[in-house]
Design a protein around this motif. Structure first.
Motif, mmCIF file in Angstrom:
data_model
loop_
_atom_site.group_PDB
_atom_site.id
_atom_site.type_symbol
_atom_site.label_atom_id
_atom_site.label_comp_id
_atom_site.label_asym_id
_atom_site.label_seq_id
_atom_site.Cartn_x
_atom_site.Cartn_y
_atom_site.Cartn_z
ATOM 1 N N PRO A 114 -0.431 -4.207 -2.656
ATOM 2 C CA PRO A 114 1.240 -4.825 -3.545
ATOM 3 C C PRO A 114 0.423 -4.630 -4.949
ATOM 4 O O PRO A 114 1.119 -4.683 -6.079
ATOM 5 C CB PRO A 114 -0.100 -6.564 -3.701
ATOM 6 C CG PRO A 114 -0.382 -6.330 -1.892
ATOM 7 C CD PRO A 114 -0.224 -5.511 -1.312
ATOM 8 N N ASP A 133 4.294 -6.117 -6.489
ATOM 9 C CA ASP A 133 4.926 -7.323 -6.131
ATOM 10 C C ASP A 133 5.587 -7.837 -7.053
ATOM 11 O O ASP A 133 6.201 -8.089 -7.193
ATOM 12 C CB ASP A 133 3.465 -8.145 -5.978
ATOM 13 C CG ASP A 133 2.100 -7.939 -6.278
ATOM 14 O OD1 ASP A 133 1.966 -7.198 -7.743
ATOM 15 O OD2 ASP A 133 1.055 -8.969 -6.008
ATOM 16 N N LYS A 141 5.365 -10.536 -1.255
ATOM 17 C CA LYS A 141 4.187 -10.283 -0.982
ATOM 18 C C LYS A 141 4.048 -10.163 0.597
ATOM 19 O O LYS A 141 3.480 -9.067 1.207
ATOM 20 C CB LYS A 141 2.840 -11.333 -1.629
ATOM 21 C CG LYS A 141 1.474 -10.692 -1.094
ATOM 22 C CD LYS A 141 0.449 -11.523 -1.644
ATOM 23 C CE LYS A 141 -0.691 -11.214 -1.598
ATOM 24 N NZ LYS A 141 -2.061 -11.629 -2.210
#
Length: 324
Positions: free
Chosen positions: A55, A21, A37
């Motif tokens: 993530p 992420d 995300k």
């Protein structure tokens, strides 16, 4: 309806060891971290042809990233030729001076005739930007300045600036009651526990901070200048009511009119006729989301508030400040 987008890029070596992420947020800065995300969790991100929805997965650098995502498309709303008072416009943003009576976004009971409908007509390309670029709102009967993003990069950066409290918004208002000095209200705001269309100061609400100072005193009213640190729904209206200085004309929070004792009929007529909250977004200051240039705009107080102020001045001149 949604808009399909495809993004491809090779992970730079200097991002070795960072989370997915974090890497994507740095590689695709036109999109917010929260949106990225969401894409990862929605199974829209591939690494070297492999689906990845974690993530926190660490990357080594050199991976081939492919994102096939969806963005909300506001084309389901009708474009309407509604006049806009545009204070500033360039390729990335526009600033408008919103009149009283204009709803910002379609909702229950307001499916058309809104600012969003007007924006879709004025700038058709804005349909590709979530919520047609609207990043903050003014209540239907609050007047004044609003900034709108015309592109996704501008919208992403403006939202981040708003969340970081880097956009300055100042308002003028006329409140019931003779206030002696300015101050600050730092009280959380959330939904009213029983009146679901109302907001209220409540321990379960979100943080909200309003600064206010006295600009002019009248017999039983005060003209105020206010600055928001946060942007909660009805924030100024709720905070001023909480400290017992509700805004003149507020149909939700002010209760019955409160004219000064022995007020002349001329003032009573003006107060009875003022059917909206006496609140105006007078100043907006921000760094341009693309160029970084510091910009500031001012919108003159509308005629109805000017007339109300003049009537209160005349009443005070006749009766003095001591006859509360």
């Amino acid at each position: 309806m949604t808009k399909q987008i495809k993004l491809t890029e090779i992970v730079p070596d200097h991002l070795y060891g960072k989370r997915l992420d974090q890497v994507l947020a740095e590689m695709f800065p036109d999109y917010s971290r929260s949106r990225i995300k969401e894409w990862i969790l929605a199974d829209w991100v591939n690494i070297n042809g492999r689906l990845c929805n974690v993530p926190r997965e660490k990357l080594l650098g050199g991976e081939n990233i492919e994102i096939n995502a969806e963005l909300p498309d506001d084309e389901r709303f009708e474009a309407e030729p509604i006049d806009l008072n545009i204070v500033y416009e360039d390729d990335h943003i526009l600033v408008i001076n919103k009149p009283a009576g204009l709803v910002v976004h379609p909702g229950a009971g307001n499916h058309d005739g809104t600012l969003l409908n007007a924006l879709l007509h004025h700038c058709p390309g804005i349909s590709e930007v979530p919520r047609a670029g609207i990043i903050h709102r003014l209540d239907k009967d609050t007047t004044g300045l609003m900034v709108v993003a015309k592109t996704i990069p501008a919208q992403t950066h403006l939202v981040e600036m708003m969340q970081a409290r880097e956009i300055t918004r100042e308002y003028e208002a006329i409140a019931h009651g003779a206030m002696t000095a300015g101050g600050m209200v730092d009280e959380p705001i959330g939904r009213h526990p029983t009146k679901r269309t109302h907001m209220a100061v409540t321990s379960s609400g979100k943080p909200a901070v309003t600064h206010y100072r006295v600009m002019e005193k009248f017999r039983n009213h005060t003209r105020l200048r206010l600055r928001l640190e946060t942007g909660r729904t009805h924030q100024i209206r709720v905070h001023m009511t909480y400290i017992n200085y509700p805004l003149v004309g507020d149909p939700v929070y002010a209760g019955r009119p409160r004219p000064p004792r022995k007020a002349d009929e001329s003032l009573l007529v003006v107060l009875r006729a003022f059917k909206r909250q006496a609140l105006h977004a007078a100043m907006l200051r921000l760094a341009h989301p693309i160029t970084g240039e510091l910009l500031e705009w001012h919108a003159p107080v509308p005629d109805d508030m000017v007339g109300l102020t003049q009537a209160l001045r005349e009443d005070t001149a006749i009766h003095g400040m001591d006859n509360q």
